[in-house]
Write an enzyme that holds these catalytic residues in place. Structure first.
Site, mmCIF file in Angstrom:
data_model
loop_
_atom_site.group_PDB
_atom_site.id
_atom_site.type_symbol
_atom_site.label_atom_id
_atom_site.label_comp_id
_atom_site.label_asym_id
_atom_site.label_seq_id
_atom_site.Cartn_x
_atom_site.Cartn_y
_atom_site.Cartn_z
ATOM 1 N N THR A 46 0.791 -1.223 -0.064
ATOM 2 C CA THR A 46 -0.175 -0.099 0.072
ATOM 3 C C THR A 46 0.835 1.204 -0.079
ATOM 4 O O THR A 46 0.737 2.190 -0.797
ATOM 5 C CB THR A 46 -0.781 -0.007 1.287
ATOM 6 O OG1 THR A 46 -1.811 -1.139 1.232
ATOM 7 C CG2 THR A 46 -2.114 1.212 1.062
ATOM 8 N N TYR A 109 -13.012 -4.275 -0.990
ATOM 9 C CA TYR A 109 -14.369 -4.001 -1.705
ATOM 10 C C TYR A 109 -15.384 -4.920 -1.828
ATOM 11 O O TYR A 109 -16.600 -4.698 -1.615
ATOM 12 C CB TYR A 109 -13.974 -3.191 -3.037
ATOM 13 C CG TYR A 109 -15.145 -2.602 -4.041
ATOM 14 C CD1 TYR A 109 -15.517 -1.463 -3.624
ATOM 15 C CD2 TYR A 109 -15.823 -3.336 -4.911
ATOM 16 C CE1 TYR A 109 -16.426 -0.768 -4.343
ATOM 17 C CE2 TYR A 109 -16.736 -2.931 -5.786
ATOM 18 C CZ TYR A 109 -17.240 -1.551 -5.055
ATOM 19 O OH TYR A 109 -18.424 -1.056 -5.919
ATOM 20 N N TYR A 135 -2.084 -10.126 4.870
ATOM 21 C CA TYR A 135 -2.243 -9.171 5.321
ATOM 22 C C TYR A 135 -3.760 -8.620 5.439
ATOM 23 O O TYR A 135 -4.650 -8.815 4.628
ATOM 24 C CB TYR A 135 -1.722 -8.231 4.000
ATOM 25 C CG TYR A 135 -1.450 -6.619 4.614
ATOM 26 C CD1 TYR A 135 -1.773 -6.007 5.566
ATOM 27 C CD2 TYR A 135 -1.480 -5.879 3.409
ATOM 28 C CE1 TYR A 135 -1.690 -4.692 5.997
ATOM 29 C CE2 TYR A 135 -1.378 -4.427 3.507
ATOM 30 C CZ TYR A 135 -1.590 -3.922 4.805
ATOM 31 O OH TYR A 135 -1.522 -2.516 5.058
ATOM 32 N N ARG A 140 -8.861 -0.402 5.215
ATOM 33 C CA ARG A 140 -8.607 -0.076 3.945
ATOM 34 C C ARG A 140 -9.411 -1.157 2.974
ATOM 35 O O ARG A 140 -9.945 -0.791 1.983
ATOM 36 C CB ARG A 140 -7.262 -0.281 3.268
ATOM 37 C CG ARG A 140 -6.266 0.914 3.928
ATOM 38 C CD ARG A 140 -4.931 0.714 3.002
ATOM 39 N NE ARG A 140 -4.146 1.804 3.805
ATOM 40 C CZ ARG A 140 -4.131 3.110 3.062
ATOM 41 N NH1 ARG A 140 -4.744 3.069 1.795
ATOM 42 N NH2 ARG A 140 -3.068 3.939 3.458
ATOM 43 N N LYS A 164 0.666 -10.123 8.434
ATOM 44 C CA LYS A 164 0.776 -8.735 8.649
ATOM 45 C C LYS A 164 -0.713 -8.050 9.216
ATOM 46 O O LYS A 164 -1.529 -8.170 8.365
ATOM 47 C CB LYS A 164 1.307 -8.102 7.631
ATOM 48 C CG LYS A 164 1.419 -6.410 7.845
ATOM 49 C CD LYS A 164 1.636 -5.574 6.820
ATOM 50 C CE LYS A 164 1.745 -4.342 6.847
ATOM 51 N NZ LYS A 164 2.039 -3.418 5.657
ATOM 52 N N ILE A 206 5.792 -4.722 9.856
ATOM 53 C CA ILE A 206 6.298 -4.221 8.726
ATOM 54 C C ILE A 206 5.668 -2.729 8.693
ATOM 55 O O ILE A 206 4.625 -2.519 8.758
ATOM 56 C CB ILE A 206 5.352 -5.085 7.576
ATOM 57 C CG1 ILE A 206 6.039 -6.474 7.454
ATOM 58 C CG2 ILE A 206 5.687 -4.173 6.222
ATOM 59 C CD1 ILE A 206 5.233 -7.186 6.240
#
Length: 294
Positions: A46, A109, A135, A140, A164, A206
């Protein structure tokens, strides 16, 4: 997978004023992190503005970073999305010879069910020749991969080695740490919670800010993993203000403003992102001066 214990950094993609990739700045950034204690590098996440980097540019980024790195640090590349078949196609068609693991974001989404998330990563696991770091970033994706789904995947697929976790929810981190298999790694994706996660038994982070302050941030995480809370918190208290600032408007606009101030790269971003405001840049500069970094 001890190579992913400690601090990985989610590299930005530096741009020139015409928004082409600034490879000179990218080389400076990679060398700066290698020289200052970062344990591994993450490409095209990202923070690397992956959604506005073309397929050809992504190949160039991987090739260039691998060349500069020259085997010195492990490399992770982001390959994820909400089209399972397209992710598998990218994995199968990419040159991953210099890559040590894939970072794959939970589908965004589409908002799949937990079973949909499980089946998505099951298919990716079967297709991937490399270890996979899941992840989870619900802020997001608008979809939270629950701890039970993560742990189920960890138990069922040997090449799914870590998550993550970026839920910004300490309770969710603790549930993952409580229920995970012994050899499965919980990696923080939240710079502000990373030390607490490390002290609780996590494998590291991370990081976004870590690429600008690699010496201080990676040392903080190493101290946390070693259980040296007092020394680690002394470092975290110094870093708290700058961590808050880089996320106050947008990521990666904030970290790019930091890297511009320390003369590694420029602050250009691609639309729909916009650069950090002059006010934020000024505040960042002042905070870096407080840290002796400007």
């Amino acid at each position: 997978m001890t190579q992913f214990i400690g601090t990985g950094v989610a590299l930005i993609t530096p741009f020139n004023s015409d928004l082409t990739i600034d490879f000179d700045a990218l080389e400076r950034l990679v060398e700066y992190n290698i020289e200052n204690g970062t344990e591994y590098l993450v490409i095209s996440g990202t923070t690397g503005e992956s959604v506005t980097v073309t397929k050809e540019e992504k190949k160039e980024l991987i090739s260039f970073i691998a060349k500069v790195n020259n085997g010195r640090l492990p490399l992770v590349v982001g390959i994820g999305g909400n089209n399972t078949a397209a992710i598998i196609e990218e994995i199968e068609s990419s040159d991953l010879s210099h890559i040590d693991a894939i970072l794959s974001v939970s589908p965004y989404y589409s908002k799949p069910t937990q079973e949909g998330i499980y089946q998505h990563f099951k298919a990716i696991s079967k297709a991937s020749p490399k270890p996979i770091i899941l992840y989870n970033v619900p802020g997001r994706t608008s979809s939270n991969m629950l701890p039970e789904t993560t742990v189920r995947l960890a138990k069922d697929f040997e090449n799914i080695i870590a998550v993550k976790e970026a839920s910004n929810n300490m309770g969710q981190y603790l549930e993952l740490l409580r229920t995970k298999p012994n050899d499965f790694m919980i990696i923080s994706g939240d710079d502000d919670l990373a030390l607490g996660v490390a002290l609780a038994g996590g494998s590291g982070v991370i990081s976004v800010i870590g690429q600008a302050l690699p010496k201080e941030f990676s040392e903080m995480i190493r101290l946390g993993i070693a259980g040296k809370a007092k020394e680690a918190y002394d470092l975290q208290f110094k870093l708290i203000p700058i961590i808050g600032l880089i996320f106050s408007e947008n990521n990666p606009a904030g970290i790019k403003a930091v890297l511009e101030t320390v003369k590694i790269s420029k602050s250009h971003v691609r639309l729909p992102l916009v650069e950090a405001t002059d006010k934020l840049k000024s505040t960042i500069k002042a905070e870096l001066e407080n840290l002796g970094k400007s």
